[in-house]
Design a protein around this motif. Structure first.
Motif, mmCIF file in Angstrom:
data_model
loop_
_atom_site.group_PDB
_atom_site.id
_atom_site.type_symbol
_atom_site.label_atom_id
_atom_site.label_comp_id
_atom_site.label_asym_id
_atom_site.label_seq_id
_atom_site.Cartn_x
_atom_site.Cartn_y
_atom_site.Cartn_z
ATOM 1 N N ASP A 195 0.833 -1.199 0.000
ATOM 2 C CA ASP A 195 0.000 0.000 0.000
ATOM 3 C C ASP A 195 0.871 1.254 0.000
ATOM 4 N N SER A 196 0.260 2.373 -0.324
ATOM 5 C CA SER A 196 0.991 3.635 -0.253
ATOM 6 C C SER A 196 1.189 3.999 1.217
ATOM 7 N N ILE A 197 2.243 4.740 1.493
ATOM 8 C CA ILE A 197 2.578 5.072 2.880
ATOM 9 C C ILE A 197 3.179 6.469 2.927
ATOM 10 N N LYS A 198 2.985 7.119 4.038
ATOM 11 C CA LYS A 198 3.581 8.440 4.214
ATOM 12 C C LYS A 198 4.381 8.446 5.511
ATOM 13 N N PHE A 199 5.661 8.758 5.395
ATOM 14 C CA PHE A 199 6.525 8.794 6.567
ATOM 15 C C PHE A 199 6.271 10.057 7.388
ATOM 16 N N ASP A 200 6.276 9.900 8.691
ATOM 17 C CA ASP A 200 6.051 11.020 9.614
ATOM 18 C C ASP A 200 7.381 11.735 9.870
ATOM 19 N N ILE A 201 7.944 12.310 8.807
ATOM 20 C CA ILE A 201 9.303 12.842 8.861
ATOM 21 C C ILE A 201 9.461 13.937 9.905
ATOM 22 N N GLU A 202 8.463 14.780 10.056
ATOM 23 C CA GLU A 202 8.567 15.897 10.999
ATOM 24 C C GLU A 202 8.797 15.425 12.436
ATOM 25 N N ASN A 203 8.266 14.277 12.762
ATOM 26 C CA ASN A 203 8.390 13.765 14.132
ATOM 27 C C ASN A 203 9.484 12.707 14.287
ATOM 28 N N TYR A 204 10.232 12.455 13.223
ATOM 29 C CA TYR A 204 11.315 11.472 13.300
ATOM 30 C C TYR A 204 12.559 12.091 13.927
ATOM 31 N N ASN A 205 13.327 11.276 14.636
ATOM 32 C CA ASN A 205 14.606 11.771 15.158
ATOM 33 C C ASN A 205 15.621 11.884 14.029
ATOM 34 N N GLU A 206 16.757 12.458 14.330
ATOM 35 C CA GLU A 206 17.771 12.718 13.302
ATOM 36 C C GLU A 206 18.277 11.435 12.667
ATOM 37 N N ASP A 207 18.375 10.367 13.449
ATOM 38 C CA ASP A 207 18.870 9.090 12.947
ATOM 39 C C ASP A 207 17.974 8.544 11.842
ATOM 40 N N LYS A 208 16.660 8.626 12.063
ATOM 41 C CA LYS A 208 15.714 8.147 11.059
ATOM 42 C C LYS A 208 15.774 8.996 9.792
ATOM 43 N N LYS A 209 15.949 10.294 9.967
ATOM 44 C CA LYS A 209 16.022 11.192 8.804
ATOM 45 C C LYS A 209 17.265 10.907 7.968
ATOM 46 N N ILE A 210 18.383 10.634 8.628
ATOM 47 C CA ILE A 210 19.625 10.291 7.922
ATOM 48 C C ILE A 210 19.425 9.020 7.114
ATOM 49 N N TYR A 211 18.837 8.022 7.755
ATOM 50 C CA TYR A 211 18.597 6.735 7.093
ATOM 51 C C TYR A 211 17.674 6.917 5.882
ATOM 52 N N LEU A 212 16.590 7.660 6.073
ATOM 53 C CA LEU A 212 15.630 7.874 4.990
ATOM 54 C C LEU A 212 16.236 8.631 3.814
ATOM 55 N N ASN A 213 17.139 9.545 4.107
ATOM 56 C CA ASN A 213 17.798 10.306 3.052
ATOM 57 C C ASN A 213 18.563 9.378 2.109
ATOM 58 N N ILE A 214 19.263 8.399 2.688
ATOM 59 C CA ILE A 214 20.004 7.440 1.869
ATOM 60 C C ILE A 214 19.041 6.510 1.136
ATOM 61 N N VAL A 215 17.983 6.098 1.817
ATOM 62 C CA VAL A 215 16.990 5.209 1.211
ATOM 63 C C VAL A 215 16.353 5.855 -0.024
ATOM 64 N N GLU A 216 16.034 7.130 0.071
ATOM 65 C CA GLU A 216 15.436 7.825 -1.067
ATOM 66 C C GLU A 216 16.389 7.864 -2.263
ATOM 67 N N LYS A 217 17.672 8.003 -2.005
ATOM 68 C CA LYS A 217 18.664 7.977 -3.090
ATOM 69 C C LYS A 217 18.675 6.614 -3.776
ATOM 70 N N ILE A 218 18.533 5.570 -2.981
ATOM 71 C CA ILE A 218 18.519 4.210 -3.531
ATOM 72 C C ILE A 218 17.280 3.997 -4.393
ATOM 73 N N PHE A 219 16.113 4.439 -3.920
ATOM 74 C CA PHE A 219 14.876 4.269 -4.682
ATOM 75 C C PHE A 219 14.894 5.103 -5.966
ATOM 76 N N THR A 220 15.626 6.190 -5.955
ATOM 77 C CA THR A 220 15.771 6.994 -7.174
ATOM 78 C C THR A 220 16.694 6.300 -8.171
ATOM 79 N N ARG A 221 17.683 5.619 -7.627
ATOM 80 C CA ARG A 221 18.706 4.970 -8.453
ATOM 81 C C ARG A 221 18.209 3.663 -9.058
ATOM 82 N N TYR A 222 17.366 2.925 -8.311
ATOM 83 C CA TYR A 222 16.911 1.606 -8.753
ATOM 84 C C TYR A 222 15.386 1.515 -8.722
ATOM 85 N N ASN A 223 14.852 0.813 -9.703
ATOM 86 C CA ASN A 223 13.412 0.583 -9.770
ATOM 87 C C ASN A 223 13.115 -0.785 -9.155
ATOM 88 N N LEU A 224 12.999 -0.817 -7.836
ATOM 89 C CA LEU A 224 12.780 -2.074 -7.130
ATOM 90 C C LEU A 224 11.299 -2.450 -7.170
#
Length: 257
Positions: A195-224
């Protein structure tokens, strides 16, 4: 008995000497030279009473990718090299008789079943034959597990390092060894719907934001194929606490990765 020069070097912890070696040889050559000391013989133990003991990941590969400060790199080498768990890294065989599709199937099967001896062979062959297929499969495998083990980030690190240097068997081995020895938990992923999902980025700690930043780069790079399902699983994991290794967090904080 002849002394092991590398063991003695790591025990002596001569910071200035290590800094000079890193400057002279380059950080990735040093990372490779001491790869025997990063892996664990096992990450998971259970005693007769049912008590579980689990060791965490070794962040040194990630730290060496994201850091260029020779003093910090020297500190990391001494801090994250485990002399007592020294491993022998032998040359990885080839599987040139198998086609790419068979390699992909065999690699996924041996990774999920924690078979290091076979995984490293199929992984090497697939990487040398088709890098794109190799990294797509490694990301697929990594996204199924708990983000706390940082397997997604380790695949990212391997890809980024090998964009800067040629294939290095020692660095390659340490990643594959960790992937097979550190047990994955697929329960959250198995119960995640596409299903579609929306991350609660505003309430995430810095660690989660760092992780998500890299994850978004991966999803842009590859069509999984299962990208949405991976995101649902990650979002559920992020309902709980998530913290990076402190050294890694300090390096990545405020960094444009």
């Amino acid at each position: 008995m002849k002394k092991d020069v590398k063991v003695e070097f790591l025990k002596e912890k001569k910071l200035d000497t290590c800094i000079e070696l890193i400057k002279e040889k380059g950080k990735f050559n040093i990372l490779s030279e001491y790869a025997n000391f990063y892996d664990r013989r096992t990450y998971f133990k259970v005693n007769e009473n049912g008590d579980i003991f689990q060791k965490t990941y070794n962040p040194i590969t990630l730290l060496y990718l994201f850091c260029d400060d020779e003093k910090k790199l020297a500190d990391y080498l001494f801090k994250y090299s485990y002399v007592e768990e020294k491993q022998n890294i032998k040359k990885i065989d080839r599987a040139s008789n198998l086609d790419v599709e068979t390699l992909k199937k065999n690699l996924m099967k041996t990774l999920t079943n924690s078979h290091l001896d076979f995984s490293k062979i199929f992984a090497k062959e697939l990487f040398l034959r088709d890098k794109k297929a190799f990294f797509e499969l490694m990301y697929n495998f990594s996204f199924m597990g708990n983000p706390k083990d940082l397997k997604v980030l380790f695949v990212y690190a391997l890809e980024e390092i090998f964009n800067q240097i040629n294939y290095d068997e020692n660095i390659f081995y340490t990643i594959i060894a960790y992937f097979t020895k550190f047990r994955d938990d697929y329960s959250v992923y198995m119960n995640s719907t596409d299903d579609s999902i929306k991350f609660d980025i505003e309430n995430y700690n810095e660690d989660k934001k760092i992780y998500l930043n890299i994850v978004e780069k991966i999803f842009t790079r590859y069509n999984l194929k299962n990208e949405n399902k991976f995101k649902v699983s990650l979002c559920r994991y992020f309902e709980n606490d998530f913290e990076l290794n402190q050294d890694l967090k300090d390096i990545l904080k405020g960094k444009d990765i």
